[in-house]
Write an enzyme that holds these catalytic residues in place. Structure first.
Site, PDB file in Angstrom:
ATOM      1  N   LYS A 129      26.366  38.925  33.425  1.00  0.00           N
ATOM      2  CA  LYS A 129      27.296  40.013  33.741  1.00  0.00           C
ATOM      3  C   LYS A 129      28.663  39.622  33.181  1.00  0.00           C
ATOM      4  O   LYS A 129      28.945  38.433  32.985  1.00  0.00           O
ATOM      5  CB  LYS A 129      27.402  40.202  35.254  1.00  0.00           C
ATOM      6  CG  LYS A 129      27.911  41.542  35.688  1.00  0.00           C
ATOM      7  CD  LYS A 129      26.851  42.637  35.670  1.00  0.00           C
ATOM      8  CE  LYS A 129      27.454  43.992  35.955  1.00  0.00           C
ATOM      9  NZ  LYS A 129      26.449  45.025  36.175  1.00  0.00           N
ATOM     10  N   ASP A 169      29.065  49.270  32.989  1.00  0.00           N
ATOM     11  CA  ASP A 169      29.121  49.182  34.454  1.00  0.00           C
ATOM     12  C   ASP A 169      30.372  49.976  34.828  1.00  0.00           C
ATOM     13  O   ASP A 169      30.821  50.830  34.045  1.00  0.00           O
ATOM     14  CB  ASP A 169      29.189  47.710  34.916  1.00  0.00           C
ATOM     15  CG  ASP A 169      28.986  47.551  36.430  1.00  0.00           C
ATOM     16  OD1 ASP A 169      27.837  47.574  36.884  1.00  0.00           O
ATOM     17  OD2 ASP A 169      29.983  47.430  37.169  1.00  0.00           O
TER      18      ASP A 169
HETATM   19  P1  NAP Z   1      31.673  54.367  37.133  1.00  0.00           P
HETATM   20  O1  NAP Z   1      31.049  55.371  36.244  1.00  0.00           O
HETATM   21  O2  NAP Z   1      32.899  53.683  36.685  1.00  0.00           O
HETATM   22  O3  NAP Z   1      31.904  55.062  38.543  1.00  0.00           O
HETATM   23  C1  NAP Z   1      32.322  54.321  39.653  1.00  0.00           C
HETATM   24  C2  NAP Z   1      32.597  55.279  40.783  1.00  0.00           C
HETATM   25  O4  NAP Z   1      32.835  54.502  41.960  1.00  0.00           O
HETATM   26  C3  NAP Z   1      33.837  56.124  40.564  1.00  0.00           C
HETATM   27  O5  NAP Z   1      33.682  57.364  41.191  1.00  0.00           O
HETATM   28  C4  NAP Z   1      34.916  55.288  41.240  1.00  0.00           C
HETATM   29  O6  NAP Z   1      36.046  56.045  41.671  1.00  0.00           O
HETATM   30  C5  NAP Z   1      34.169  54.731  42.422  1.00  0.00           C
HETATM   31  N1  NAP Z   1      34.776  53.463  42.823  1.00  0.00           N
HETATM   32  C6  NAP Z   1      34.933  52.341  42.085  1.00  0.00           C
HETATM   33  N2  NAP Z   1      35.573  51.386  42.771  1.00  0.00           N
HETATM   34  C7  NAP Z   1      35.803  51.918  43.969  1.00  0.00           C
HETATM   35  C8  NAP Z   1      36.422  51.433  45.139  1.00  0.00           C
HETATM   36  N3  NAP Z   1      36.941  50.180  45.199  1.00  0.00           N
HETATM   37  N4  NAP Z   1      36.477  52.263  46.223  1.00  0.00           N
HETATM   38  C9  NAP Z   1      35.931  53.510  46.157  1.00  0.00           C
HETATM   39  N5  NAP Z   1      35.350  54.018  45.074  1.00  0.00           N
HETATM   40  C10 NAP Z   1      35.285  53.246  44.010  1.00  0.00           C
HETATM   41  O7  NAP Z   1      30.622  53.195  37.474  1.00  0.00           O
HETATM   42  P2  NAP Z   1      29.036  53.291  37.599  1.00  0.00           P
HETATM   43  O8  NAP Z   1      28.454  52.840  36.312  1.00  0.00           O
HETATM   44  O9  NAP Z   1      28.668  54.611  38.152  1.00  0.00           O
HETATM   45  O10 NAP Z   1      28.739  52.126  38.658  1.00  0.00           O
HETATM   46  C11 NAP Z   1      28.736  52.377  40.061  1.00  0.00           C
HETATM   47  C12 NAP Z   1      27.974  51.265  40.772  1.00  0.00           C
HETATM   48  O11 NAP Z   1      26.622  51.209  40.264  1.00  0.00           O
HETATM   49  C13 NAP Z   1      28.524  49.851  40.594  1.00  0.00           C
HETATM   50  O12 NAP Z   1      28.263  49.092  41.755  1.00  0.00           O
HETATM   51  C14 NAP Z   1      27.682  49.301  39.451  1.00  0.00           C
HETATM   52  O13 NAP Z   1      27.653  47.875  39.454  1.00  0.00           O
HETATM   53  C15 NAP Z   1      26.333  49.891  39.819  1.00  0.00           C
HETATM   54  N6  NAP Z   1      25.363  49.974  38.729  1.00  0.00           N
HETATM   55  C16 NAP Z   1      25.654  50.638  37.583  1.00  0.00           C
HETATM   56  C17 NAP Z   1      24.698  50.717  36.585  1.00  0.00           C
HETATM   57  C18 NAP Z   1      24.918  51.518  35.341  1.00  0.00           C
HETATM   58  O14 NAP Z   1      23.966  51.660  34.555  1.00  0.00           O
HETATM   59  N7  NAP Z   1      26.094  52.064  35.080  1.00  0.00           N
HETATM   60  C19 NAP Z   1      23.457  50.068  36.732  1.00  0.00           C
HETATM   61  C20 NAP Z   1      23.178  49.408  37.938  1.00  0.00           C
HETATM   62  C21 NAP Z   1      24.136  49.370  38.917  1.00  0.00           C
HETATM   63  P3  NAP Z   1      37.421  55.959  40.844  1.00  0.00           P
HETATM   64  O15 NAP Z   1      37.138  56.669  39.569  1.00  0.00           O
HETATM   65  O16 NAP Z   1      38.422  56.618  41.713  1.00  0.00           O
HETATM   66  O17 NAP Z   1      37.694  54.491  40.653  1.00  0.00           O
END
Ligand code: NAP
Length: 449
Positions: A129, A169
């Protein structure tokens, strides 16, 4: 961890001592070790050969300076990370996170989780990561591009399709992957498609990769419901976040007959009793890159926004935390339990605190841990690598079918292992033990390295 598991307790104490201040990493290790008592009791080889101890120590950690120039001509400075945690099963694989909260402890927790998640997919990928404390919010496209170019100018020397293959991510989506891939190609003079996943469809990306984590989480939840003779039909669902994982989780819930009545971002949450309008949400978050309040303003009477409490106050049958780590705590869990929620599936990594997980278990609420429920993203990344290696390109339908089968297999393996180790119906134990054994056996076979 049970007091009788002295060896595991010693290993955990060593992790605390060697990694001071890295609380999220401690939490992830504790969560894993707490499941391993029955495994090491049955198979002492895993502790004899120091497999568990070695697993808790990354193979390599890279920390680097990322200087770049903003639109005003000022030099900005960020810190970059890549933790190459375990390559027993294949090249390091795991996303990059750009968020101001990123530090070594977060990257290590994510990398540690990734090892076992990747093992659960059954694909030949190790765990890693990375990321940076860079905040893309409020930055122009040109600034994001210059940051990505500076980041890759150091990171490229550690990557390769057989070595280390990052993806997205939090804060890293298609735009960022494009800039990162462009810089990698420029520096190396190689069109090495397999070095990054999450690429655009016209330059080596896979169908369904964008949707895969959210879709996969919902497919996993469908299996949980199905095992109980139930389905998404008519279910009220609450999703946290409104980023990549959340948006495609909402899309799949709606396709399967459920209704998502609330979602959020870091500024608050919206409740929409008619069901979240996905086209509007995509426009607000992906095109306008605006706050969630703009959704409520544009949607009209059925929706309202709140910045009080958390989204978990909204009554639902199924909760899908899809935002970030430790976003659902003990009181949130109690609110969900009191409102009748029966299933929680983690789209995000480690979104439920240990207190929340304990309360859910006591109340008989099913919890699907992120390393199983959100493994669809990395599984589809591995499918992208397969297509790149064979210079092939599969249809959306074929790729989505592969994803659905992978999620069903992960679900079934978790349940079978949980049964075998005396924890029937416990998805957390099932996922931890299944992933652990697969990696541990490979480490034993490869010798002390
Ligand atoms: P993303 O597109 O950047 O979206 C993140 C979302 O979570 C946004 O709505 C953001 O709001 C919110 N957020 C982030 N930090 C926050 C906080 N401290 N408090 C409240 N809300 C918060 O990211 P993503 O890819 O969807 O990832 C979301 C989660 O899924 C993470 O835990 C990531 O590790 C996990 N994940 C992602 C993938 C993938 O393929 N992308 C795969 C496996 C797991 P704001 O815009 O206001 O910050």
């Amino acid at each position: 961890m049970p007091a009788s598991d002295d060896t595991l307790a010693d290993i955990y104490a060593e992790v605390l001592r060697r990694n001071p201040g890295e609380t999220e990493f401690h939490q992830a290790v504790h969560d894993m070790l707490a499941s391993l008592g029955p495994v090491v009791a049955k198979h002492s080889k895993y502790v004899d050969a120091a497999v568990v101890r070695r697993m808790c120590e990354p193979e390599r950690q890279i920390i680097f300076r990322v200087p770049w120039v903003d639109d005003a001509g000022e030099v900005q400075l960020n810190r970059g990370f890549r933790v190459e945690f375990n390559s027993a099963l294949g090249p390091y694989k795991g996303g990059l996170r750009f968020h101001p909260s990123v530090y070594l402890g977060i990257v290590k927790f994510l990398g540690f989780e990734q090892i076992f998640k990747n093992a659960l997919t059954g694909m030949p990928i190790g765990g890693g990561k990375g990321g940076s404390d860079f905040d893309p919010k409020g930055r122009s496209d040109a600034e994001v591009m210059r940051f990505c170019q500076a980041f890759m100018t150091e990171l490229y020397r550690h990557l390769g399709q057989y070595t280390d293959v990052p993806a997205g991510d939090i804060g890293v989506g298609g735009r960022e992957i494009g800039y990162l891939f462009g810089q990698y190609k420029r520096i190396t003079n190689r069109y090495e498609s397999g070095v990054l996943t999450g690429k655009g469809l016209s330059w080596g990306g896979s169908q369904v990769r964008t949707e895969a984590t959210g879709y996969g989480t919902v497919y996993f939840t469908r299996e949980i419901l199905d095992a109980r003779g139930d389905s998404f039909d008519g279910k009220r669902v609450v999703v946290s976040g409104s980023g990549n994982v959340a948006i495609y989780a909402i899309e799949k819930v709606h396709q399967l007959g459920g209704t998502v009545v609330a979602c959020s971002d870091s500024s608050g949450y919206v409740v929409d009793e008619k069901g979240i309008d996905l086209d509007l949400l995509k426009d607000v978050k992906n095109v306008r890159r605006a706050r969630i309040a703009e959704y409520a303003a544009a949607r009209g009477a059925s929706a309202h926004v709140s910045d009080r409490g958390t989204v978990w106050q909204v009554p639902c049958d199924v909760a899908l935390p899809c935002a970030t780590q430790n976003e659902l705590d003990g009181p949130d869990a109690t609110a969900l339990i009191e409102h009748g929620c029966r299933v929680v599936a983690e789209g995000a990594n480690m979104p439920c605190t240990p207190d929340a997980v304990r309360r859910f278990a006591e109340a008989g609420v099913v919890v699907a841990p992120g390393k199983a429920a959100n493994a669809g993203g990395v599984a589809t990344s591995a499918l992208e690598m397969q297509q790149n290696a064979s210079r092939d390109s599969w249809s959306f339908e074929h790729t989505e079918e592969r994803l659905a089968v992978i999620m069903r297999n992960i679900h079934d393996r978790c349940l079978e292992t949980a049964d075998e180790y005396g924890a029937p119906g416990n998805y957390l134990a099932g996922a931890n033990i299944t992933g652990f054994i697969q990696v541990a056996d490979a480490m034993l076979a490869l010798g002390v390295i």
